[in-house]
Design a protein around this motif. Structure first.
Motif, PDB file in Angstrom:
ATOM      1  N   ARG A 182     -17.368  13.817 -21.479  1.00 48.54           N
ATOM      2  CA  ARG A 182     -18.755  13.346 -21.310  1.00 48.54           C
ATOM      3  C   ARG A 182     -19.194  12.575 -22.555  1.00 48.54           C
ATOM      4  O   ARG A 182     -19.827  11.523 -22.464  1.00 48.54           O
ATOM      5  N   ASP A 183     -18.836  13.115 -23.735  1.00 47.97           N
ATOM      6  CA  ASP A 183     -19.175  12.447 -25.000  1.00 47.97           C
ATOM      7  C   ASP A 183     -18.617  11.031 -25.044  1.00 47.97           C
ATOM      8  O   ASP A 183     -19.316  10.081 -25.404  1.00 47.97           O
ATOM      9  N   LEU A 184     -17.341  10.910 -24.701  1.00 48.43           N
ATOM     10  CA  LEU A 184     -16.699   9.592 -24.730  1.00 48.43           C
ATOM     11  C   LEU A 184     -17.379   8.651 -23.746  1.00 48.43           C
ATOM     12  O   LEU A 184     -17.622   7.482 -24.050  1.00 48.43           O
ATOM     13  N   ASP A 185     -17.686   9.186 -22.587  1.00 47.47           N
ATOM     14  CA  ASP A 185     -18.406   8.440 -21.547  1.00 47.47           C
ATOM     15  C   ASP A 185     -19.688   7.843 -22.106  1.00 47.47           C
ATOM     16  O   ASP A 185     -19.957   6.651 -21.945  1.00 47.47           O
ATOM     17  N   ALA A 186     -20.450   8.723 -22.787  1.00 47.00           N
ATOM     18  CA  ALA A 186     -21.754   8.303 -23.316  1.00 47.00           C
ATOM     19  C   ALA A 186     -21.582   7.187 -24.332  1.00 47.00           C
ATOM     20  O   ALA A 186     -22.423   6.308 -24.449  1.00 47.00           O
ATOM     21  N   ARG A 187     -20.468   7.230 -25.055  1.00 50.01           N
ATOM     22  CA  ARG A 187     -20.227   6.191 -26.071  1.00 50.01           C
ATOM     23  C   ARG A 187     -19.486   4.993 -25.489  1.00 50.01           C
ATOM     24  O   ARG A 187     -19.118   4.076 -26.216  1.00 50.01           O
ATOM     25  N   GLY A 188     -19.205   5.052 -24.192  1.00 46.58           N
ATOM     26  CA  GLY A 188     -18.514   3.940 -23.537  1.00 46.58           C
ATOM     27  C   GLY A 188     -17.067   3.789 -23.975  1.00 46.58           C
ATOM     28  O   GLY A 188     -16.521   2.695 -23.960  1.00 46.58           O
ATOM     29  N   GLU A 189     -16.464   4.900 -24.396  1.00 47.70           N
ATOM     30  CA  GLU A 189     -15.060   4.804 -24.848  1.00 47.70           C
ATOM     31  C   GLU A 189     -14.088   5.224 -23.752  1.00 47.70           C
ATOM     32  O   GLU A 189     -14.397   6.080 -22.933  1.00 47.70           O
ATOM     33  N   ALA A 194      -8.852   6.926 -26.551  1.00 47.75           N
ATOM     34  CA  ALA A 194      -9.474   7.714 -27.621  1.00 47.75           C
ATOM     35  C   ALA A 194      -8.810   9.077 -27.815  1.00 47.75           C
ATOM     36  O   ALA A 194      -8.875   9.638 -28.907  1.00 47.75           O
TER      37      ALA A 194
END
Ligand code: ARG
Length: 590
Positions: A182-189, A194
């Motif tokens: 979810r974190d990566l999603d939020a940062r668009g990664e 990653a």
């Protein structure tokens, strides 16, 4: 060659055998090499066998058979030896003609005449969210050779990578991976960029520790497991992501190893998730199922524990969950019915012997392997462990499993040093390419050359040595033949002469070459790659003996030069094809 001789001899002797009241199948005519090569190329004990049945003196029979076999075109020598052997030496013309016929066939006469069978080959079977370690090496490369050999023989091979991609360990990783994704999603990664599989392994370790310490964590993981199995779309999407992430690293290792598995061959445990209930129902329908303490089990009388009590094969646990066994039972049905397997081969280490013995027995018991009058063969191909210098399973200095990717990188680095020392003038790009071929080849070969049943000690220096039964030695022999052609400005394709076989060293090499097809057949029959390794080593040694004694480019006459070049061509092709069957590259220069 041996097979063709058997047919020829059977043909010549049919009438004679019939007069003794005996029918003579070609494959009953044994043609081993005589104890001393000076006696001939083959020693036949057929007269002794016939004498027993016909109640006649063996020596008399030997004499009569020898007369029937005398034919200058085929045999240079047909000699009776007491108490009733016949020693045969092939005529030079027959040897070089047979060799030419092999070279003329792009398949080097490896194919059987039989109709192809469908063989399902289960190997590698990596686990998701774990890095491949040295324990995965053997299944992956032994399985790959078996696939190549079966295909060379004309079988239809369906490779199956039975991934460990479903169940509790995956739920543990998902529990930790969810928030990270979810974190990566939020940062668009992109998680495939990653994250690494090492990160997933850390998540698994964290989850294990949390579950041990805290019952709430255990509940959370269990809820994830149930939701995943229930088809929760978010969890399924995350599961997809970690599967892709894991497999992208696996394919890097496969590419490095030159292993033929592709994404099309992925059929992990998850594939069977909707077939498990049906599998258990099918077991019930054939009357094999027993309930024991809430679990669904199959009891087979041939499997008992130490105290003689029957061992259950648990196919559904008391909590409703399914086992490794259940997945494999579902897979057997799918492979037989869905893929049309005539034969299913599993390549795993010997520790899974009981598992497969049980699963196979359950399948037999329920008649799943019956196919008309025939039976689908289920075969477990096992192997021993890779050991460190101390004789225990190979580990890093820190006591961890050795990562396969690290091991292969080290192999290439070490091989670079070997190549550089041998041929410092080679351009660097080529040195690197050769170092890859030599380093990876060395690791694979040092494993494959062992009878797979044995453990072996992993030894860098021995596997990279340029002398001895090693990949570099074989690759070097191949490169040396290529350099003869290069130096002589000769195109292999342009050679028209018949191979030279008159010098003893030429003859020894030629006879070795004639045995290639029967060696590959033996590898197929026993599913043991080391038979091919032993052969290729003997072949390279025979080549070296020939090359030491018989100058090629500086041969005394042009005719002799051409004939020796033809022999070199046959040797090069056989070596290259043999290495290819082992999945090992054969560089043209070293
Ligand atoms: N994933 C399994 C393991 O790591 C190997 C799978 C072998 N194939 C099978 N059909 N069980 O032990």
């Amino acid at each position: 060659m041996r097979e063709r001789l058997q047919e020829l001899i059977a043909d010549r002797l049919t009438g004679y055998a019939a007069s003794l009241g005996i029918t003579l199948p070609a494959d009953q005519i044994e043609l081993p090499a005589p104890p001393d090569p000076a006696l001939g190329d083959f020693a036949m004990n057929l007269p002794l066998k016939l004498a027993r049945v016909a109640r006649k003196a063996p020596l008399a029979i030997a004499g009569e058979i020898a007369d029937l076999l005398r034919d200058r075109e085929v045999f240079a020598k047909v000699e009776v030896a007491p108490p009733g052997y016949i020693n045969l030496a092939l005529a030079e013309g027959a040897i070089s003609a047979a060799l030419n016929a092999i070279v003329a066939d792009t398949q080097l006469q490896l194919r059987t005449d039989g109709a192809p069978r469908t063989v399902v080959l289960d190997y590698s079977g990596v686990n998701i969210a774990k890095q491949m370690h040295v324990g995965h090496l053997r299944s992956t490369i032994i399985g790959d050779v078996i696939g190549r050999v079966l295909e060379a023989r004309g079988e239809r091979v369906i490779r199956q990578n039975h991934l460990g991609d479903w169940g509790l360990p995956i739920a543990m990783v998902l529990w930790k991976a969810g928030p990270a994704l979810r974190d990566l999603d939020a940062r668009g990664e992109d998680p495939l960029q990653a994250l690494t599989v090492a990160d997933l392994e850390q998540m698994y370790r964290d989850a294990t520790a949390a579950v041990k310490a805290d019952p709430h964590a255990s509940d959370a993981v269990h809820r994830i497991l149930v939701a995943l199995q229930g088809g929760d779309p978010r969890l399924l999407a995350d599961w997809q992501t970690i599967t892709r992430l894991s497999m992208q690293e696996v394919y890097r290792v496969y590419a490095e190893l030159g292993v033929l598995l592709t994404a099309d061959d992925e059929r992990g445990e998850s594939f069977y998730r909707d077939q498990l209930a049906g599998t258990v129902a099918a077991l019930a329908a054939c009357g094999a199922l027993t309930e024991s303490q809430g679990a669904m089990c199959v009891f087979l009388e041939q499997f008992t524990g130490k105290d003689g009590t029957p061992l259950p094969v648990i196919v559904r646990k008391s909590d409703g969950g399914y086992n490794y066994e259940t997945f494999d039972l579902a897979a057997i049905r799918f492979r037989i019915e869905g893929l049309g397997a005539d034969r299913v081969i599993y390549v795993t280490d010997a520790r899974q012997a009981l598992h497969f013995a049980q699963v196979f027995a359950v399948a037999e018991r329920c008649g799943w392997t019956a196919r008309g009058d025939a039976r689908v063969a289920l075969e477990h191909v096992t192997f021993g462990s890779v050991l460190g210098a101390d004789g225990t399973p190979l580990k890093t200095r820190g006591g961890e499993n050795v990562k396969l990717a690290d091991l292969l990188a080290e192999a290439v680095a070490r091989a670079y040093a070997v190549v550089h020392e041998k041929n410092p003038d080679l351009p660097d790009a080529e040195k690197r390419a050769v170092a890859r071929a030599v380093g990876i080849g060395a690791v694979k070969y040092s494993d494959l050359r062992q009878d797979r049943h044995n453990d072996y000690v992993f030894d860098w220096d021995r596997m990279l040595a340029l002398v001895g039964n090693t990949a570099p030695y074989l690759q070097y022999a191949h490169a040396r033949i290529c350099s003869i052609f290069r130096k002589g400005g000769v195109e292999e394709e342009a050679i028209t002469a018949a191979p030279a076989v008159s010098h003893p060293a030429e003859r020894a090499l030629a006879l070795k070459l004639l045995a290639f097809a029967e060696v590959v057949e033996a590898v197929e029959a026993e599913l043991r790659p080391h038979i091919l390794c032993t052969y290729l080593y003997e072949l390279a040694t025979a080549f070296s003996g020939f090359y030491d004694q018989c100058p090629v480019l500086t041969a005394e006459t042009e005719a002799s030069k051409q004939a020796r070049l033809a022999l070199c061509r046959a040797a090069r092709r056989t070596l290259a094809r043999g290495l290819e069957l082992l999945g090992i590259e054969a560089p043209r220069e070293m």
